[in-house]
Design an enzyme around this catalytic site. Structure first.
Site, PDB file in Angstrom:
ATOM      1  CD  GLU A   1      10.372 -64.017  -3.781  1.00 32.20           C
ATOM      2  OE1 GLU A   1       9.577 -63.069  -4.000  1.00 32.20           O
ATOM      3  OE2 GLU A   1      11.331 -63.935  -3.014  1.00 32.20           O
TER       4      GLU A   1
ATOM      5  CB  CYS B   1       9.213 -60.382  -1.756  1.00 30.59           C
ATOM      6  SG  CYS B   1      10.728 -59.964  -2.643  1.00 30.59           S
TER       7      CYS B   1
END
Length: 465
Positions: free
Chosen positions: A232, A266
């Site tokens: 990720e 993110c």
């Protein structure tokens, strides 16, 4: 190798809190052996017993919620209300897999006749390495550890160098909850040691949440040693506003999302894309909203304040990126100033910035701003909004709003991302999968599929006598 490498620094004051050396070669060897040895007995336990341990972890995290949240705020500058929410979500994740893990790992019957029964089993694969980031130091660990703990894998956890206090607090909570020795171990490993761990034949997979560069390095090493990886990585999520019946409300929403965790998420809305007919009013509303913010202590959790970035390096990077953006032709409408005096002059504060007119095709256009920078783009049509939204190397999250029926859906259906929300953000909770495409990584965490990564999907067939 024994020099202090993991450093806990309060980003609000710049004060060094504590520091720790890298794990020794002898201790690392022992940790690998313990994880491998513990796997046999841990995987042999009925999954219901492992789920019960996860349930106790959830309870301990709730009991220690205030303590854990305070550590997050102290060590990486997260505002107190957000830190408390993160601690609660971490507990929710363990509770979720405690309740649903046995169901997710249940065998699937493929064939059952009078001569043969064939099933698809979901079995643990062995010791895993988790490499976790500093920006959500509780949540990120929980979403990797909880499903794998219930599944029966054992874990070596390498946390970020800037959050060692959080790493130790998590390990202590798992110990208190009854996670056996060897099943979970925090390790203060260096880069060379991480490579050594990935190469070790006892390690069966690696999960990393972090930068694109770190992900590429880990993926290369994992591939070389034929290990599964889940990544990720970064994001430059589009947040599209095609039409609005309340500009002020939408601007406040966009600013609130973007400045959560000082912009260090993110899947934050890093590129705000607005239709031309409402663009000017929206930009003015965003600037007014940002202008009303003042620096504050994240431990106080006061409204209309902004906190520090997580580190001096993070603040330096944002300053440098803003300078390059302006040099490329972007307009810095407000903010981007480093605090060097006053109550927080020794902290890592950069005032929230609003950027417009970032030139497409410039180097800075394609970079991720991992901090309090609100970048706004003007588009003349829905088609241009979609083309701009997809013009990125990343593909984590995305959001699109419109007041007309079907308009947002038409654009949202064509966004190339791992998560898309139409007329609202894609839900983020323990039961919803999280992950991206393109250079945002691969694999998924959370929800039913979060238990479907580091698993041996064994075909098991028994002929009846």
């Amino acid at each position: 190798m024994n020099a202090p490498a993991y450093r806990s620094v309060n980003p609000t004051t710049g004060e060094l809190l504590d520091e720790y050396p890298h794990i020794t070669a002898e201790d690392l060897s022992a940790a690998l052996a313990a994880a491998d040895e513990a796997f046999g007995s841990w995987a042999a336990r009925p999954i219901e017993e492992r789920a019960e341990v996860a349930r106790r972890v959830s309870e301990v995290l709730r009991e220690r919620g205030d303590e854990l949240a305070a550590q997050v705020t102290r060590e990486m500058g997260k505002p107190a209300p957000e830190a408390a929410g993160e601690a609660e979500l971490a507990a929710d994740i363990f509770a979720y897999y405690a309740e649903h893990g046995p169901e997710f790992a249940a065998e699937q019957v493929l064939s059952d006749t009078d001569k043969e029964r064939t099933v698809l089993q979901h079995l643990p694969v062995g010791p895993l390495l988790g490499i976790m980031p500093w920006n959500y130091p509780l949540y990120q660990v929980a979403r990797f550890v909880a499903p794998n703990l219930v599944l029966g894998n054992t874990i070596l956890l390498k946390h970020a160098e800037s959050t060692p206090g959080c790493a130790l607090a998590i390990e202590a909570a798992l110990r208190e909850a009854g996670v056996p020795e060897g099943v979970y171990r925090n390790i203060f490993a260096g880069h060379e040691q991480v490579s050594e761990i990935i190469a070790d034949p006892r390690i069966q997979g690696v999960s990393l949440t972090g930068s694109e560069r770190a992900g590429a390095a880990v993926a290369e090493q994992a591939g070389r040693h034929l290990k599964k990886a889940v990544l990720e990585l970064g994001g430059s999520d589009p947040w599209i506003l095609l039409s609005s019946d309340d500009i002020e409300k939408d601007a406040a929403k966009a600013v609130g999302v973007r400045l959560e965790n000082a912009g260090q998420a993110c899947n934050s809305n890093k590129r705000i894309i607005v239709s031309a007919d409402i663009y000017d009013r929206f930009v003015d509303a965003v600037i007014a909203r940002v202008a009303a913010l003042s620096p504050g202590d994240p431990a106080d959790g006061e409204e209309d304040t902004y906190g520090p970035l997580s580190s001096r390096k993070a603040a330096d990077t944002i300053e440098e990126q803003l300078t390059r953006a302006v040099s490329a032709g972007a307009q810095l409408r407000i903010g981007g100033e480093r605090l060097v005096e006053g109550a927080f002059g020794d902290g890592f504060y950069v005032s929230p910035a609003v950027l417009t007119d970032v030139p497409r095709g410039s180097d800075i256009y394609y970079e991720e701003f991992f901090g309090p920078v609100i970048t706004i783009f003007r588009v003349e049509s829905d088609e241009e909004a979609l083309e701009l939204a997809n013009d990125t190397q990343y593909g984590l999250g995305s959001t699109v709003y419109a007041t007309e029926p079907g308009r947002a859906e038409a654009v949202g259906a064509k966004l190339r991302a791992g998560m898309t929300g139409v007329n609202g953000a894609a839900p983020e909770s323990e039961d919803m999968p999280f992950g991206g495409v393109k250079r945002s990584g691969y694999g998924r965490e959370l929800g039913p599929v979060g238990m479907d990564e580091f698993v041996n999907k064994r075909l098991y067939s028994v002929r009846k006598a």
